[in-house]
Write an enzyme that holds these catalytic residues in place. Structure first.
Site, mmCIF file in Angstrom:
data_model
loop_
_atom_site.group_PDB
_atom_site.id
_atom_site.type_symbol
_atom_site.label_atom_id
_atom_site.label_comp_id
_atom_site.label_asym_id
_atom_site.label_seq_id
_atom_site.Cartn_x
_atom_site.Cartn_y
_atom_site.Cartn_z
ATOM 1 C CE1 TYR A 167 -3.692 2.559 0.743
ATOM 2 C CE2 TYR A 167 -2.244 3.329 2.486
ATOM 3 C CZ TYR A 167 -3.365 3.506 1.692
ATOM 4 O OH TYR A 167 -4.146 4.634 1.840
ATOM 5 C CE LYS A 171 -3.587 5.492 -1.547
ATOM 6 N NZ LYS A 171 -4.612 6.206 -2.331
HETATM 7 P P1 NAD Z 1 -13.225 3.436 1.946
HETATM 8 O O1 NAD Z 1 -12.873 2.000 1.938
HETATM 9 O O2 NAD Z 1 -14.135 3.983 2.977
HETATM 10 O O3 NAD Z 1 -13.788 3.869 0.529
HETATM 11 C C1 NAD Z 1 -13.169 3.464 -0.662
HETATM 12 C C2 NAD Z 1 -14.215 3.425 -1.759
HETATM 13 O O4 NAD Z 1 -13.555 2.915 -2.920
HETATM 14 C C3 NAD Z 1 -15.363 2.475 -1.434
HETATM 15 O O5 NAD Z 1 -16.602 3.119 -1.716
HETATM 16 C C4 NAD Z 1 -15.117 1.280 -2.342
HETATM 17 O O6 NAD Z 1 -16.310 0.648 -2.768
HETATM 18 C C5 NAD Z 1 -14.392 1.939 -3.505
HETATM 19 N N1 NAD Z 1 -13.584 0.976 -4.246
HETATM 20 C C6 NAD Z 1 -12.801 -0.019 -3.742
HETATM 21 N N2 NAD Z 1 -12.287 -0.747 -4.754
HETATM 22 C C7 NAD Z 1 -12.757 -0.201 -5.904
HETATM 23 C C8 NAD Z 1 -12.589 -0.520 -7.257
HETATM 24 N N3 NAD Z 1 -11.868 -1.576 -7.668
HETATM 25 N N4 NAD Z 1 -13.208 0.248 -8.177
HETATM 26 C C9 NAD Z 1 -13.977 1.293 -7.801
HETATM 27 N N5 NAD Z 1 -14.193 1.632 -6.519
HETATM 28 C C10 NAD Z 1 -13.576 0.887 -5.585
HETATM 29 O O7 NAD Z 1 -11.829 4.201 1.969
HETATM 30 P P2 NAD Z 1 -11.465 5.700 2.353
HETATM 31 O O8 NAD Z 1 -10.833 5.667 3.680
HETATM 32 O O9 NAD Z 1 -12.601 6.605 2.084
HETATM 33 O O10 NAD Z 1 -10.295 5.917 1.300
HETATM 34 C C11 NAD Z 1 -10.433 6.695 0.135
HETATM 35 C C12 NAD Z 1 -9.037 6.996 -0.390
HETATM 36 O O11 NAD Z 1 -8.298 7.676 0.623
HETATM 37 C C13 NAD Z 1 -8.216 5.761 -0.746
HETATM 38 O O12 NAD Z 1 -7.453 6.020 -1.898
HETATM 39 C C14 NAD Z 1 -7.321 5.587 0.456
HETATM 40 O O13 NAD Z 1 -6.137 4.904 0.157
HETATM 41 C C15 NAD Z 1 -7.065 7.037 0.801
HETATM 42 N N6 NAD Z 1 -6.623 7.234 2.185
HETATM 43 C C16 NAD Z 1 -7.421 6.930 3.233
HETATM 44 C C17 NAD Z 1 -6.976 7.141 4.532
HETATM 45 C C18 NAD Z 1 -7.801 6.837 5.739
HETATM 46 O O14 NAD Z 1 -7.254 6.962 6.860
HETATM 47 N N7 NAD Z 1 -9.054 6.479 5.617
HETATM 48 C C19 NAD Z 1 -5.690 7.644 4.717
HETATM 49 C C20 NAD Z 1 -4.906 7.946 3.633
HETATM 50 C C21 NAD Z 1 -5.390 7.749 2.355
#
Ligand code: NAD
Length: 262
Positions: A167, A171
Site C-alpha cells: 500500500y 501511494k
Molecule cells: P473506503 O474504503 O471507505 O472507501 C473506498 C471506496 O472505494 C469504497 O466506496 C469502495 O467501494 C471503492 N472501491 C474499492 N475498490 C474499488 C474498485 N476496484 N473500483 C472502484 N471503486 C472501488 O476508503 P477511504 O478511507 O474513504 O479511502 C479513500 C481513499 O483515501 C483511498 O485512496 C485511500 O487509500 C485514501 N486514504 C485513506 C486514509 C484513511 O485513513 N481512511 C488515509 C490515507 C489515504
C-alpha cells in the site's frame, strides 16, 4: 482577475456548470468529496464498484438539493475506468474535475505478500488511478481546462505503522504521478494536485482501528489530538478543484492533523 485566486472563494456556487467525477464515492472520503463539490454547484458523477451504495450517495446529494448520478466503475479494469470517464464526459458534454479517490489497502507483513496481493494492490491504486487520470486528461487537454485531484496518503511519504508495504508503495507512486502529470499537463490548463490524508475515520481504517479504545489511542498520537474526518479531506480537495487553486500545480497537500511533523 475575477474567478481566480482568492476572489474565487468569495463566489457562491463557485463550481456551477461544472461536471465532476469522483471515484470511490459511495462512502468514506469519496462521498464527502462528492457531497461538497455538489454543494458548490458541480454536477457530480458518483463512481464506485459498489453500485447500490453509489446510488444511495447520489440520491442523498439530490435530496440535499445537489445534482448527481451514480456510475459503476471497477478501478482494477482499465476498460471500465475508461468507460466511466468517457461516459461521464459524453453524457454531460464536458469533464471539469476528476477526484481520483478510489483505493484499497492490502495490509499484511512484507514477508507474507503474494504476487496476487501485490498485483491487486497495484491494479486498483496505481494502474486504475493512472488510467483514470489519462482518460480525464484526454478530455481536459482539448477543453483547455481541468482539475485532477489524486488522493494520496501520508503512507506515500513515510512507512505506515500498520505493516502494509505494498500500500505504501502504491501511494508513493500516486504521489509521483501527481508531480509528473502536474508538470506535463499544466501548460494545457489542466492542474493536477494531490491530497495526502493522515488517519481518517472511514470503513478503510475500521479494518485496523476496530474498537473505540484503538481509535482513541490512535487519536492521542496525532498532534491535533483526534482522528481525521472525511470532511477534513473534502475541504482540501474542494480547494484544489476550485479556481482558487489556479496557480497550484503538482502539489500534494498533506492533511493529517500534524502526524508527519513528529
Ligand atoms: P473506503 O474504503 O471507505 O472507501 C473506498 C471506496 O472505494 C469504497 O466506496 C469502495 O467501494 C471503492 N472501491 C474499492 N475498490 C474499488 C474498485 N476496484 N473500483 C472502484 N471503486 C472501488 O476508503 P477511504 O478511507 O474513504 O479511502 C479513500 C481513499 O483515501 C483511498 O485512496 C485511500 O487509500 C485514501 N486514504 C485513506 C486514509 C484513511 O485513513 N481512511 C488515509 C490515507 C489515504
Amino acid at each position: 482577475m475575477s474567478g481566480i485566486g482568492a476572489a474565487a472563494l468569495r463566489k457562491p456556487g463557485v463550481l456551477a456548470g461544472q461536471v465532476a467525477l469522483v471515484t470511490g464515492a459511495a462512502g468514506g472520503i469519496g462521498a464527502a468529496c462528492a457531497e461538497l463539490l455538489a454543494e458548490q454547484g458541480a454536477f457530480v458523477v458518483v463512481a464506485d464498484i459498489a453500485a447500490e451504495a453509489a446510488a444511495r450517495t447520489a440520491e442523498r446529494i439530490a435530496a440535499d438539493g445537489g445534482a448527481a448520478e451514480a456510475a459503476c466503475l471497477d478501478m482494477a479494469e482499465v476498460a471500465s475506468v475508461r468507460a466511466a470517464v468517457q461516459g461521464a464526459a459524453g453524457r454531460h458534454g464536458r469533464l471539469d474535475i476528476l477526484v481520483n479517490n478510489a483505493g484499497i489497502a492490502v495490509a499484511k507483513p512484507l514477508l507474507e505478500y503474494t504476487p496476487q496481493d501485490w498485483e491487486r494492490q497495484m491494479a486498483v491504486n496505481v494502474t486504475g488511478t493512472f488510467f483514470a487520470l489519462q482518460a480525464a486528461a484526454r478530455i481536459m487537454v482539448p477543453q483547455g481546462t481541468g482539475r485532477i485531484v489524486n488522493v494520496v496518503s501520508t503512507a506515500g511519504f513515510v512507512s505506515s505503522s500498520t505493516p502494509e508495504a505494498a500500500y505504501d508503495v502504491s501511494k508513493g507512486a500516486v504521489r509521483q504521478l501527481t508531480v509528473s502529470a502536474g508538470a506535463e499537463l499544466a501548460p494545457y490548463g489542466v492542474n493536477v494536485n494531490g491530497v495526502a490524508p493522515g488517519t481518517i475515520a472511514t470503513p478503510l481504517t475500521d479494518q485496523v482501528l476496530d474498537t473505540p479504545q484503538k481509535r482513541a489511542r490512535a487519536g492521542e498520537k496525532i498532534p491535533r489530538r483526534r482522528l481525521g474526518r472525511p470532511d477534513d479531506i473534502a475541504g482540501a480537495v474542494a480547494y484544489l478543484a476550485s479556481p482558487a487553486a489556479d496557480y497550484v500545480c503538482g502539489h500534494v497537500l498533506v492533511v493529517d492533523g500534524g502526524w508527519l511533523l513528529y
